[in-house]
Design a protein around this motif. Structure first.
Motif, PDB file in Angstrom:
ATOM      1  N   TYR A   1      54.729 -67.547  50.208  1.00 42.14           N
ATOM      2  CA  TYR A   1      54.847 -68.893  50.770  1.00 42.14           C
ATOM      3  C   TYR A   1      53.530 -69.310  51.429  1.00 42.14           C
ATOM      4  CZ  TYR A   1      59.824 -67.885  50.171  1.00 42.14           C
ATOM      5  OH  TYR A   1      61.046 -67.553  49.643  1.00 42.14           O
ATOM      6  N   TYR A   2      53.434 -70.639  51.667  1.00 39.84           N
ATOM      7  CA  TYR A   2      52.201 -71.184  52.225  1.00 39.84           C
ATOM      8  C   TYR A   2      52.532 -72.392  53.084  1.00 39.84           C
ATOM      9  CZ  TYR A   2      47.758 -73.795  52.290  1.00 39.84           C
ATOM     10  OH  TYR A   2      46.641 -74.495  52.672  1.00 39.84           O
ATOM     11  N   ARG A   3      51.888 -72.460  54.264  1.00 39.71           N
ATOM     12  CA  ARG A   3      52.013 -73.625  55.146  1.00 39.71           C
ATOM     13  C   ARG A   3      50.681 -73.859  55.852  1.00 39.71           C
ATOM     14  NH1 ARG A   3      50.786 -72.840  59.509  1.00 39.71           N
ATOM     15  NH2 ARG A   3      52.438 -71.949  60.795  1.00 39.71           N
ATOM     16  N   ARG A   4      50.217 -75.130  55.786  1.00 42.95           N
ATOM     17  CA  ARG A   4      49.014 -75.493  56.544  1.00 42.95           C
ATOM     18  C   ARG A   4      49.395 -76.470  57.640  1.00 42.95           C
ATOM     19  NH1 ARG A   4      44.492 -79.103  56.824  1.00 42.95           N
ATOM     20  NH2 ARG A   4      45.314 -80.520  55.229  1.00 42.95           N
ATOM     21  N   ARG A   5      49.007 -76.128  58.886  1.00 39.85           N
ATOM     22  CA  ARG A   5      49.323 -76.993  60.031  1.00 39.85           C
ATOM     23  C   ARG A   5      48.396 -78.206  60.052  1.00 39.85           C
ATOM     24  NH1 ARG A   5      49.877 -74.424  65.818  1.00 39.85           N
ATOM     25  NH2 ARG A   5      47.813 -73.563  65.386  1.00 39.85           N
ATOM     26  N   ARG A   6      48.922 -79.301  60.525  1.00 44.92           N
ATOM     27  CA  ARG A   6      48.097 -80.506  60.679  1.00 44.92           C
ATOM     28  C   ARG A   6      47.189 -80.388  61.895  1.00 44.92           C
ATOM     29  NH1 ARG A   6      50.226 -85.354  61.576  1.00 44.92           N
ATOM     30  NH2 ARG A   6      49.137 -86.535  59.969  1.00 44.92           N
ATOM     31  N   ARG A   7      47.658 -79.721  62.945  1.00 41.17           N
ATOM     32  CA  ARG A   7      46.871 -79.590  64.168  1.00 41.17           C
ATOM     33  C   ARG A   7      46.878 -78.129  64.620  1.00 41.17           C
ATOM     34  NH1 ARG A   7      49.816 -84.231  64.609  1.00 41.17           N
ATOM     35  NH2 ARG A   7      48.611 -86.173  64.777  1.00 41.17           N
ATOM     36  N   ASN A   8      45.710 -77.657  65.051  1.00 42.68           N
ATOM     37  CA  ASN A   8      45.566 -76.242  65.414  1.00 42.68           C
ATOM     38  C   ASN A   8      45.923 -76.014  66.884  1.00 42.68           C
ATOM     39  OD1 ASN A   8      42.625 -76.737  63.590  1.00 42.68           O
ATOM     40  ND2 ASN A   8      44.434 -75.764  62.763  1.00 42.68           N
ATOM     41  N   VAL A   9      47.130 -76.336  67.253  1.00 45.20           N
ATOM     42  CA  VAL A   9      47.554 -76.172  68.649  1.00 45.20           C
ATOM     43  C   VAL A   9      47.621 -74.684  68.986  1.00 45.20           C
ATOM     44  CG1 VAL A   9      49.388 -76.622  70.327  1.00 45.20           C
ATOM     45  CG2 VAL A   9      48.881 -78.301  68.536  1.00 45.20           C
ATOM     46  N   ALA A  10      46.910 -74.270  70.055  1.00 48.49           N
ATOM     47  CA  ALA A  10      46.918 -72.896  70.571  1.00 48.49           C
ATOM     48  C   ALA A  10      46.349 -71.885  69.576  1.00 48.49           C
ATOM     49  CB  ALA A  10      48.316 -72.481  71.001  1.00 48.49           C
ATOM     50  N   ARG A  11      45.593 -72.352  68.597  1.00 47.80           N
ATOM     51  CA  ARG A  11      44.863 -71.468  67.687  1.00 47.80           C
ATOM     52  C   ARG A  11      45.794 -70.467  66.991  1.00 47.80           C
ATOM     53  NH1 ARG A  11      39.098 -70.692  70.941  1.00 47.80           N
ATOM     54  NH2 ARG A  11      39.159 -72.717  71.953  1.00 47.80           N
ATOM     55  N   LYS A  12      45.367 -69.195  66.864  1.00 47.72           N
ATOM     56  CA  LYS A  12      46.163 -68.240  66.094  1.00 47.72           C
ATOM     57  C   LYS A  12      47.521 -67.995  66.735  1.00 47.72           C
ATOM     58  CE  LYS A  12      46.287 -63.506  64.337  1.00 47.72           C
ATOM     59  NZ  LYS A  12      45.594 -62.217  64.215  1.00 47.72           N
ATOM     60  N   ALA A  13      47.562 -67.878  68.066  1.00 47.00           N
ATOM     61  CA  ALA A  13      48.839 -67.653  68.742  1.00 47.00           C
ATOM     62  C   ALA A  13      49.807 -68.798  68.459  1.00 47.00           C
ATOM     63  CB  ALA A  13      48.618 -67.491  70.243  1.00 47.00           C
ATOM     64  N   GLY A  14      49.300 -70.030  68.478  1.00 50.78           N
ATOM     65  CA  GLY A  14      50.142 -71.172  68.170  1.00 50.78           C
ATOM     66  C   GLY A  14      50.574 -71.204  66.716  1.00 50.78           C
ATOM     67  N   ASN A  15      49.703 -70.732  65.829  1.00 54.09           N
ATOM     68  CA  ASN A  15      50.023 -70.660  64.401  1.00 54.09           C
ATOM     69  C   ASN A  15      51.210 -69.733  64.166  1.00 54.09           C
ATOM     70  OD1 ASN A  15      49.867 -70.890  61.631  1.00 54.09           O
ATOM     71  ND2 ASN A  15      47.852 -69.953  61.442  1.00 54.09           N
ATOM     72  N   VAL A  16      51.125 -68.533  64.767  1.00 54.28           N
ATOM     73  CA  VAL A  16      52.215 -67.562  64.613  1.00 54.28           C
ATOM     74  C   VAL A  16      53.476 -68.058  65.313  1.00 54.28           C
ATOM     75  CG1 VAL A  16      52.952 -65.211  65.148  1.00 54.28           C
ATOM     76  CG2 VAL A  16      50.617 -65.631  64.338  1.00 54.28           C
ATOM     77  N   ALA A  17      53.321 -68.681  66.486  1.00 51.34           N
ATOM     78  CA  ALA A  17      54.486 -69.184  67.219  1.00 51.34           C
ATOM     79  C   ALA A  17      55.209 -70.273  66.429  1.00 51.34           C
ATOM     80  CB  ALA A  17      54.051 -69.716  68.581  1.00 51.34           C
ATOM     81  N   ASP A  18      54.453 -71.114  65.721  1.00 49.95           N
ATOM     82  CA  ASP A  18      55.070 -72.151  64.889  1.00 49.95           C
ATOM     83  C   ASP A  18      55.935 -71.505  63.805  1.00 49.95           C
ATOM     84  OD1 ASP A  18      55.118 -75.047  63.784  1.00 49.95           O
ATOM     85  OD2 ASP A  18      54.410 -73.862  62.080  1.00 49.95           O
ATOM     86  N   PHE A  19      55.425 -70.438  63.186  1.00 50.25           N
ATOM     87  CA  PHE A  19      56.234 -69.722  62.198  1.00 50.25           C
ATOM     88  C   PHE A  19      57.487 -69.149  62.848  1.00 50.25           C
ATOM     89  CE2 PHE A  19      57.538 -65.657  60.432  1.00 50.25           C
ATOM     90  CZ  PHE A  19      57.806 -65.995  59.114  1.00 50.25           C
ATOM     91  N   CYS A  20      57.320 -68.561  64.029  1.00 51.08           N
ATOM     92  CA  CYS A  20      58.445 -67.893  64.685  1.00 51.08           C
ATOM     93  C   CYS A  20      59.581 -68.861  64.983  1.00 51.08           C
ATOM     94  CB  CYS A  20      57.978 -67.228  65.975  1.00 51.08           C
ATOM     95  SG  CYS A  20      56.965 -65.761  65.712  1.00 51.08           S
ATOM     96  N   THR A  21      59.264 -70.028  65.486  1.00 49.80           N
ATOM     97  CA  THR A  21      60.315 -70.972  65.871  1.00 49.80           C
ATOM     98  C   THR A  21      60.973 -71.651  64.677  1.00 49.80           C
ATOM     99  OG1 THR A  21      58.629 -72.697  66.167  1.00 49.80           O
ATOM    100  CG2 THR A  21      59.267 -71.432  68.118  1.00 49.80           C
TER     101      THR A  21
END
Length: 734
Positions: free
Chosen positions: A222-242
């Motif tokens: 799977y693949y997902r690109r965020r529109r905004r880099n909120v909180a950098r890598k931690a935010g990237n992983v957190a977005d997946f988690c939620t």
């Protein structure tokens, strides 16, 4: 969809956009139209944790307490020995300086010496423990359990403007390896992109389509690109988690340069299945694929000295280990329930999002009642290193800011005292540089004081004999020898442990290893003073309020033009000249004493250029210096990933650009199938980049003109906004 665009679309535009998006989302997977970018969402709660409120009675209790509690005996032996050794050295230093009574400058020297020696004493004792662990493991057979896994794991590959060929080649190599082990059903793969470069984003999509075509039904990718880099890598992983993590029992967190052998991945998942209290298991990655002297220097040091350092840390930390942000497996329930990061009060660089999130996440997971372990016995975990001193400095600048933020995390309620030690160690790893620099300057001041300032032999108090500024030379020499032993013993123990491994010795060669050992010490001695000044400069820039930003890392070539090298290292050279001048005012003996530091600073430009050159790196490799077993005989996973990179380079070369994407309905449909959903825009909150992109599309007379009008940031926003893609596609082609 009405809230996505800044300028309202006409009714016909809306209908066209809805048709495109519905087709992309609902059409079944096929060679012409692959499945959508991500699976159906399964929202999960990941509450932000408070650093100042925590109830111990709410902490989770261990299911297997006997297995999950750490050994106090080990901690007493390691930490107690380090404290005794540091106390003895400080006492000896005090005896060296106190012969004629301590002056204010001597007191400063004593304090700085105590802080610096305590740092290396801890590493020394921990390395001794690690040596025993590594030697004891040489004759031990590794277990190879069979059978399917009971859990499902999401393998996460966060990426930020990285080379997609590297990322997807690594994923295919690991996924194919799991398929060959009949374990593929237990693992799904996710590329979590935070890429801001529109060309790299399109390259990622092209590589994804190639990977899905090549892997077929071997795995789910799977693949997902965020529109905004909120909180950098931690935010990237957190977005997946939620949004998706609740589908899975575990998460295997990787970096864009990570590689893990499939057998190691399976073993990590099996350990999570077998230990109900395990919250996080961290591997110790070995460095591979180094092409420059600096990269291969770190590669050699990590392979030869790293095992005893990692094993020593694992020996005494036990179930209160640490997390380094990648090449680790995490229990989803533990991460969602305990690792939601709060923002620190204030503005960057000290406030805002926590940059070095990994240490804090490990501390919070342990606080909640889960274990955090370092799997020092597991091989097969790999990563890459920065190719030059400049790249190393850029990375360390970001890490330095993140670790200094931990000063405000240290007093958090409920943290285990070992977790606090990990945080202090991270802080100390950067504060050690200014402390070392201050010790050099204090020692220089002490020498100049004795040389230029007339001593006051008789104080105001009545005394029969004068007070002479005397240093005990014999004690000083003995203390110098002790310091050298404590400083270099971990390297020597690592060398001995490496040479006692028959397989490693056979691959690299005894004498090549010995020559490489001395070469590594020599080059590291030249680099150390420069990095001391780099870290000191980073701390100063943080203290005056400068944020580090977020820049993508270079992975291969570390070459930098001479002019840029001079600009980067001009202050290091000037400091070396000043230190040489000040030392020469006293004596040439003092110059000789400080020569290792002075030489590294004066030679900063050539050393930086030479150690970052791939051509010279190849020459050093041909000489057989800095070889590692993984370089002589690359692991299967490393070979497989390297062999696949040209395949993805070719797929990426044929990718469409934004104009072609808008003009070609098939390419546009493929892209829209992969675009992440756009959250509704609150009324009154206008995204400036999106507004400008919309206006420029409206001003343009054709697709090419619209694309030419836009900045890279605006093109990246268009790629992530389906309504803008559709609006762009409605323009004439030419």
């Amino acid at each position: 969809m009405d809230g996505d665009g800044v300028i309202a679309l006409s009714a016909s535009n809306k209908a066209a956009a809805e048709t495109d998006l519905t087709d992309a989302a609902d059409r079944p997977a096929s060679p012409e139209m692959p499945m959508r970018g991500m699976p159906a969402e399964m929202p999960g709660d990941m509450p932000r944790q408070s650093l100042w409120r925590f109830r111990r009675r709410n902490r989770r209790r261990f299911i297997d307490a006997g297995r999950s509690r750490s050994s106090l005996t080990r901690r007493f032996a390691v930490l107690g020995s380090a404290m005794l050794l540091a106390a003895f050295a400080v006492y000896e230093m005090e005896q060296v300086l106190e012969v004629g009574g301590l002056t204010p400058v001597e007191i400063v020297v004593l304090i700085l010496f105590a802080l610096n020696f305590a740092w290396i004493a801890m590493a020394f004792v921990s390395a001794i423990a690690g040596y025993g662990v590594v030697i004891g493991r040489l004759s031990r057979t590794r277990r190879t359990p069979a059978g399917p896994l009971a859990s499902r794991t999401a393998c996460l590959m966060p990426t930020y403007n990285e080379d997609p060929a590297r990322v997807f080649a690594a994923i295919e190599a690991m996924a194919t390896g799991l398929y060959d082990l009949n374990q593929a059903p237990a693992f799904d793969w996710f590329v979590l992109s935070d890429t801001t470069d529109p060309d790299v984003a399109l390259a990622e999509e092209a590589a994804l389509l190639a990977a899905r075509s090549r892997l077929g039904d071997k795995t789910r990718l799977y693949y997902r690109r965020r529109r905004r880099n909120v909180a950098r890598k931690a935010g990237n992983v957190a977005d997946f988690c939620t949004r998706w993590a609740s589908h899975y029992d575990n998460m295997l967190v990787l970096d864009a340069d990570s590689l893990i052998a499939p057998e190691t991945i399976v073993e990590l998942a099996r350990r999570m299945d077998e230990d109900p209290d395990a919250g996080l298991i961290q591997t110790i990655p070995a460095l591979v694929n180094g092409t420059t002297i600096l990269a291969r220097l770190q590669q050699f040091a990590g392979r030869v000295y790293g095992p005893i350092v990692g094993s020593g840390l694992s020996f005494w930390t036990g179930s209160e280990g640490n997390y380094w942000g990648h090449n680790a497996i995490i229990r989803t329930a533990a991460f969602l329930g305990a690792a939601g990061l709060p923002d620190l009060p204030g503005k960057p660089p000290f406030g805002g999002h926590i940059l070095s999130h990994d240490f804090v996440e490990a501390a919070l997971i342990r606080r909640a009642g889960w274990t955090v372990r370092i799997a020092d016995d597991l091989a097969g975990s790999y990563e890459e290193s920065p190719p030059s001193i400049i790249d190393l400095a850029i990375r360390d600048r970001r890490w330095c800011q993140g670790n200094l933020q931990h000063i405000f995390v240290l007093p958090a309620r409920g943290l285990h005292w070992v977790s606090r030690i990990h945080l202090m160690t991270g802080i100390g790893s950067y504060l050690a540089s200014p402390l070392w620099l201050l010790l050099i300057l204090a020692g220089l001041a002490l020498s100049l004081q004795a040389h230029f300032i007339r001593p006051e032999y008789f104080t105001e108090d009545f005394q029969l004999f004068p007070t002479w500024p005397v240093i005990d030379a014999e004690l000083a020499l003995r203390l110098f020898g002790l310091t050298l032993i404590v400083l270099f013993a971990p390297k020597l123990l690592g060398l001995i442990a490496f040479l006692r491994d028959p397989e490693a010795r056979r691959k690299v060669g005894f004498f090549r290893t010995i020559f490489s050992f001395f070469f590594e010490i020599f080059v590291s001695a030249l680099i150390a003073p420069v990095m001391m000044l780099v870290h000191t400069g980073a701390i100063v820039s943080i203290l005056i309020g400068r944020d580090s930003g977020w820049k993508p890392q270079r992975r291969d070539d570390g070459g930098v033009p001479l002019k840029a090298l001079i600009v980067r290292h001009r202050w290091h050279m000037l400091f070396g000249i000043a230190l040489l001048f000040a030392a020469s005012l006293d004596s040439w003996v003092l110059v000789a004493w400080l020569s290792p530091a002075i030489l590294g600073m004066l030679l900063a430009v050539p050393v930086s250029g030479i150690t970052g050159s791939t051509r010279i790196g190849r020459d050093i490799r041909r000489l057989g210096l800095l070889r590692t077993p993984e370089e002589v005989d690359p692991p299967a996973i490393v070979r497989a990933a390297a062999a696949l990179r040209p395949v993805y380079d070719q797929a990426i070369a044929a990718r469409p650009d934004l104009a072609t994407l808008a003009e070609d309905s098939s390419a546009r449909a493929l892209h829209l199938a992969l675009v992440d959903r756009v959250a509704d825009r609150p009324r009154g909150q206008i995204d400036a980049t999106e507004a400008l992109a919309t206006a420029k599309i409206g001003e343009a007379t054709n697709v090419e003109e619209a694309v030419a009008f836009m900045t890279p940031q605006e093109r990246a926003t268009v790629l992530a906004t389906p309504t803008l893609i559709v609006k762009l596609a409605e323009l004439p082609k030419h």
